[in-house]
Design an enzyme around this catalytic site. Structure first.
Site, PDB file in Angstrom:
ATOM      1  N   ARG A  73      -8.507  11.662  -3.389  1.00 14.06           N
ATOM      2  CA  ARG A  73      -7.605  11.897  -2.255  1.00 14.06           C
ATOM      3  C   ARG A  73      -7.520  13.403  -2.023  1.00 14.06           C
ATOM      4  NH1 ARG A  73      -2.036   9.380  -3.502  1.00 14.06           N
ATOM      5  NH2 ARG A  73      -3.052   7.399  -3.110  1.00 14.06           N
ATOM      6  N   ARG A 142       3.358  15.879  -3.971  1.00 13.87           N
ATOM      7  CA  ARG A 142       2.099  15.441  -3.342  1.00 13.87           C
ATOM      8  C   ARG A 142       1.888  16.158  -2.012  1.00 13.87           C
ATOM      9  NH1 ARG A 142       1.089  10.010  -4.944  1.00 13.87           N
ATOM     10  NH2 ARG A 142       1.620   9.753  -7.128  1.00 13.87           N
ATOM     11  N   LYS A 207       6.113  10.844  -9.210  1.00 13.60           N
ATOM     12  CA  LYS A 207       5.617  11.474  -7.980  1.00 13.60           C
ATOM     13  C   LYS A 207       6.761  12.023  -7.138  1.00 13.60           C
ATOM     14  CE  LYS A 207       4.459   7.210  -6.447  1.00 13.60           C
ATOM     15  NZ  LYS A 207       3.888   6.194  -5.587  1.00 13.60           N
ATOM     16  N   LYS A 209       7.589  13.390  -3.003  1.00  9.10           N
ATOM     17  CA  LYS A 209       6.989  13.431  -1.669  1.00  9.10           C
ATOM     18  C   LYS A 209       7.882  14.142  -0.656  1.00  9.10           C
ATOM     19  CE  LYS A 209       4.344   9.310  -2.603  1.00  9.10           C
ATOM     20  NZ  LYS A 209       4.068   7.910  -2.327  1.00  9.10           N
ATOM     21  N   CYS A 427      -1.897  -0.876   3.864  1.00 10.67           N
ATOM     22  CA  CYS A 427      -2.396  -0.105   2.729  1.00 10.67           C
ATOM     23  C   CYS A 427      -3.806  -0.586   2.398  1.00 10.67           C
ATOM     24  CB  CYS A 427      -1.487  -0.259   1.521  1.00 10.67           C
ATOM     25  SG  CYS A 427      -1.718  -1.842   0.676  1.00 10.67           S
ATOM     26  N   CYS A 433      -7.938  -1.108  -4.985  1.00  7.82           N
ATOM     27  CA  CYS A 433      -6.677  -0.810  -5.654  1.00  7.82           C
ATOM     28  C   CYS A 433      -6.416  -1.790  -6.797  1.00  7.82           C
ATOM     29  CB  CYS A 433      -5.524  -0.854  -4.663  1.00  7.82           C
ATOM     30  SG  CYS A 433      -3.961  -0.520  -5.483  1.00  7.82           S
ATOM     31  N   CYS A 472       1.010  -5.114  -2.476  1.00  9.36           N
ATOM     32  CA  CYS A 472       1.936  -5.245  -3.618  1.00  9.36           C
ATOM     33  C   CYS A 472       3.223  -4.525  -3.243  1.00  9.36           C
ATOM     34  CB  CYS A 472       1.296  -4.662  -4.897  1.00  9.36           C
ATOM     35  SG  CYS A 472       1.553  -2.896  -5.105  1.00  9.36           S
ATOM     36  N   CYS A 476       2.944   1.421  -0.352  1.00 11.97           N
ATOM     37  CA  CYS A 476       2.170   2.557   0.154  1.00 11.97           C
ATOM     38  C   CYS A 476       2.142   2.656   1.677  1.00 11.97           C
ATOM     39  CB  CYS A 476       0.748   2.506  -0.392  1.00 11.97           C
ATOM     40  SG  CYS A 476       0.706   2.604  -2.190  1.00 11.97           S
TER      41      CYS A 476
END
Ligand code: HEM
Ligand code: SF4
Length: 574
Positions: A73, A142, A207, A209, A427, A433, A472, A476
């Site tokens: 990414r 991120r 994470k 953001k 996503c 994934c 899931c 995302c």
């Protein structure tokens, strides 16, 4: 470090600032994978070890290793790439990845299918284009997102400046990235405050953001993120300062009500010169207060819930050394993209293209990847990835506009007629994934075909309705902020959520569980019919589903799981 921290904390601490045994592991030709601890660390370098899940059964039968490959990414603050950078990524996608580029919901580019022996060459090519992938994944700040703004160019410039300043300030400083991927000299690790002045040895608990929004567009989905800055415009359209938001987040786990998506709170208003200090203070409070024992409870949203907003805010203000004024009024109207042409300055114009689920490939009948390469070559324009997985070609000179319009149209890159498809995001999910429970990117287009047919029957084809799907519950594609949210539960089965606000300010609520394709269509069809017949003037679909009693409104993250009247889907029509 105490014994009761999570495994990832120990891996980080022992990693020597994200080195681990990555350098050695890359040279191991016996496997296409890397060892477990390094799999966690490599995320901080912007990549995930994955395997092609379509090939798993056959390879297991043949007793072969899984078909391992990496996803990289790229870090693209504000989603803005020069034409040259776009062309470099296009080249990498063709040479080392699977021949596709994936535009993401957080304004980055993902490249899938890169085998271990090609990693270094890929990273060097990315570096040569003055790009990198550091901290694109992992327990760090991120990619910083920024409104893609075709209409307010001075506000966009200010927002992009802020996004880049925050991104630079919060980028990890460890030399490990250059050392491992670009064969830099090994620099001895020093004290925490020297190597990582903001993060220290163990980086963040999870994470983090950050986004920058410019009203009236909430394309970045500011309430879905740990930290947000909302531009407050002065009388002449210039940015007077920023409202600060904190504590948003999407991820949750099925069947675990202590985990929930949450919309961010408004903290107050700050001046532009104080924004980076506020960002650093929020990050360091989370570094020190965030839960390092339980990763499912480690995001800033839970820190704020547990400590209380006022207490958290007071600590941020104390650390930043600046005062926050009361938040100023602002109005968001939508989270979607403004497709098509808009006027720039000096005779230039911008064109926002539609990229279904962000996947650019050369398919029979629509060579979209090659078309974009051609556009980047012709236009010498800037390319801006939108937060909805689309692409804006910015600043196209007047004499190129007609040509670009036609080649984009030819490749199916102009916005579709369907209001649902224009506002759809999925996503990645299968086959790459590892966390996917169900299909997403590969399935949503077919579901949209079926739903479009029902919408047409009710005269709703052109209505903008936001639909988002994930494979899931990690979220995302930000499904919990969609008027229609679909979250994978198992192969071919989804939970259906309704009732989010069109402007991204209110979460949705579980409406029905475990639906297959027919059941999703059967559940939504009568609601579309009721909306067509009973909506008030200008009433959005999400608001209607609440007023009409299909779901209760979600007030905040904590009551996301409350007042759920979920039921099995209505039986399909006889
Ligand atoms: C616990 C939570 C999460 C985990 C473990 C997780 C993990 C992953 C993984 C493994 C992928 C790679 C899929 C692939 O490309 O094959 C991915 C993609 C992605 N994730 Fe997450 N994710 C989480 C939550 C989120 C949230 C809440 C957001 C955004 C608000 C997000 C944004 C993205 C984006 C933008 C992509 C790229 C593909 C896309 O546009 O959908 N993730 N995530
Ligand atoms: S939402 Fe789940 S299935 Fe989709 S990309 Fe994220 S982690 Fe994978």
């Amino acid at each position: 470090m105490t014994d009761d921290v999570s495994r990832n904390e120990r891996i980080k601490e022992a990693s020597h600032y994200l080195r681990g045994t990555l350098a050695e592991g890359l040279g191991d030709e016996i496997t296409g994978a890397i060892v477990e601890g390094d799999q966690q660390l490599v995320k901080f370098h912007g990549m995930y070890l994955q395997d092609d899940r379509d090939l798993r059964p056959e390879r297991t039968r043949k007793k072969m290793e899984k078909a391992f490959a990496f996803m990289i990414r790229v870090r693209v603050p504000g989603g803005v790439l020069s034409a040259q950078q776009w062309l470099a990524l296009d080249e990498v996608a063709r040479t080392y990845a699977n021949g596709t580029m994936r535009l993401t919901t957080r304004q980055t580019v993902q490249l899938h299918g890169i085998i271990k022996s090609n990693l270094k060459a890929t990273m060097r090519a990315i570096d040569a284009a003055l790009l990198n992938s550091i901290a694109a994944c992992g327990d760090v700040n991120r990619n910083v997102m920024c409104n893609v703004n075709p209409e307010q160019s001075s506000a966009h410039a200010a927002a992009l400046d802020l996004a880049r300043a925050i991104s630079d300030h919060l980028t990890p400083r460890t030399p490990a990235y250059r050392e491992i991927w670009l064969d830099g000299e090994r620099i001895a690790g020093g004290e925490d405050e020297v190597v990582e002045p903001i993060y220290g040895k163990t980086y963040l608990p999870r994470k983090f953001k950050i986004v920058v929004a410019v009203p009236p567009s909430n394309d970045v989905d500011v309430f879905a993120h740990d930290l947000g800055f909302i531009a407050i415009l002065g009388d002449s359209g210039e940015v007077a300062g920023w409202n600060v938001t904190a504590g948003g987040g999407m991820g949750m786990s099925h069947g675990e009500p202590d985990t929930y998506p949450r919309t961010a709170d408004l903290l107050g208003f700050c001046a532009t010169e104080d924004a980076v200090a506020i960002a650093e203070a929020v990050v360091t409070v989370q570094r020190d207060w965030g839960d390092r024992k339980n990763r499912k409870h480690a995001r800033l949203k839970y820190t704020i819930e547990d400590r209380g907003l006022d207490y958290f805010c007071a600590e941020v203000v104390r650390r930043a050394g600046v005062l926050l004024e009361p938040a100023r009024p602002f109005t968001f109207t939508a989270t979607g993209d403004r497709y098509g042409w808009s006027e720039g300055s000096g005779g230039r114009a911008h064109l926002t293209l539609f990229v279904q689920n962000g996947r650019l490939a050369d398919r029979a009948g629509a060579a979209q990847l090659s078309t974009l390469r051609a556009i980047a070559q012709i236009a010498d324009a800037e390319l801006r990835i939108t937060p909805n997985q689309n692409l804006m070609v910015a600043n196209i000179p007047a004499d190129r506009q007609t040509e670009i319009h036609w080649i984009a149209k030819e490749a199916g890159l102009l916005a579709p007629w369907s209001g649902l498809r224009r506002n759809a995001v999925a996503c990645v999910a299968l086959p790459t994934c590892g966390l996917a429970l169900a299909e997403s990117e590969r399935y949503l287009p077919a579901l949209l075909d079926a739903l479009d047919e029902r919408l047409a029957a009710h005269g709703l084809s052109a209505d903008d309705i936001v639909i988002r799907m994930t494979g899931c519950p990690n979220g995302c594609a930000r499904p919990y902020l969609a008027e229609i949210g679909l979250v994978g539960k198992g192969p071919g089965r989804y939970n259906l959520y309704l009732g989010a606000a069109f402007d991204g300010a209110r979460l949705n609520k579980l409406f029905a569980e475990d639906l297959d394709h027919e059941a999703i269509v059967a559940a939504l069809d009568p609601i579309f019919a009721a909306y067509a017949a009973g909506r008030e003037k200008g009433e959005r679909f999400g608001d209607f589903t609440i007023r009409a009693g299909f779901v209760a409104a979600t007030g905040s993250g904590r009551d996301f799981h409350a007042n759920v009247r979920a039921r099995a889907a209505a039986p399909p029509p006889q």
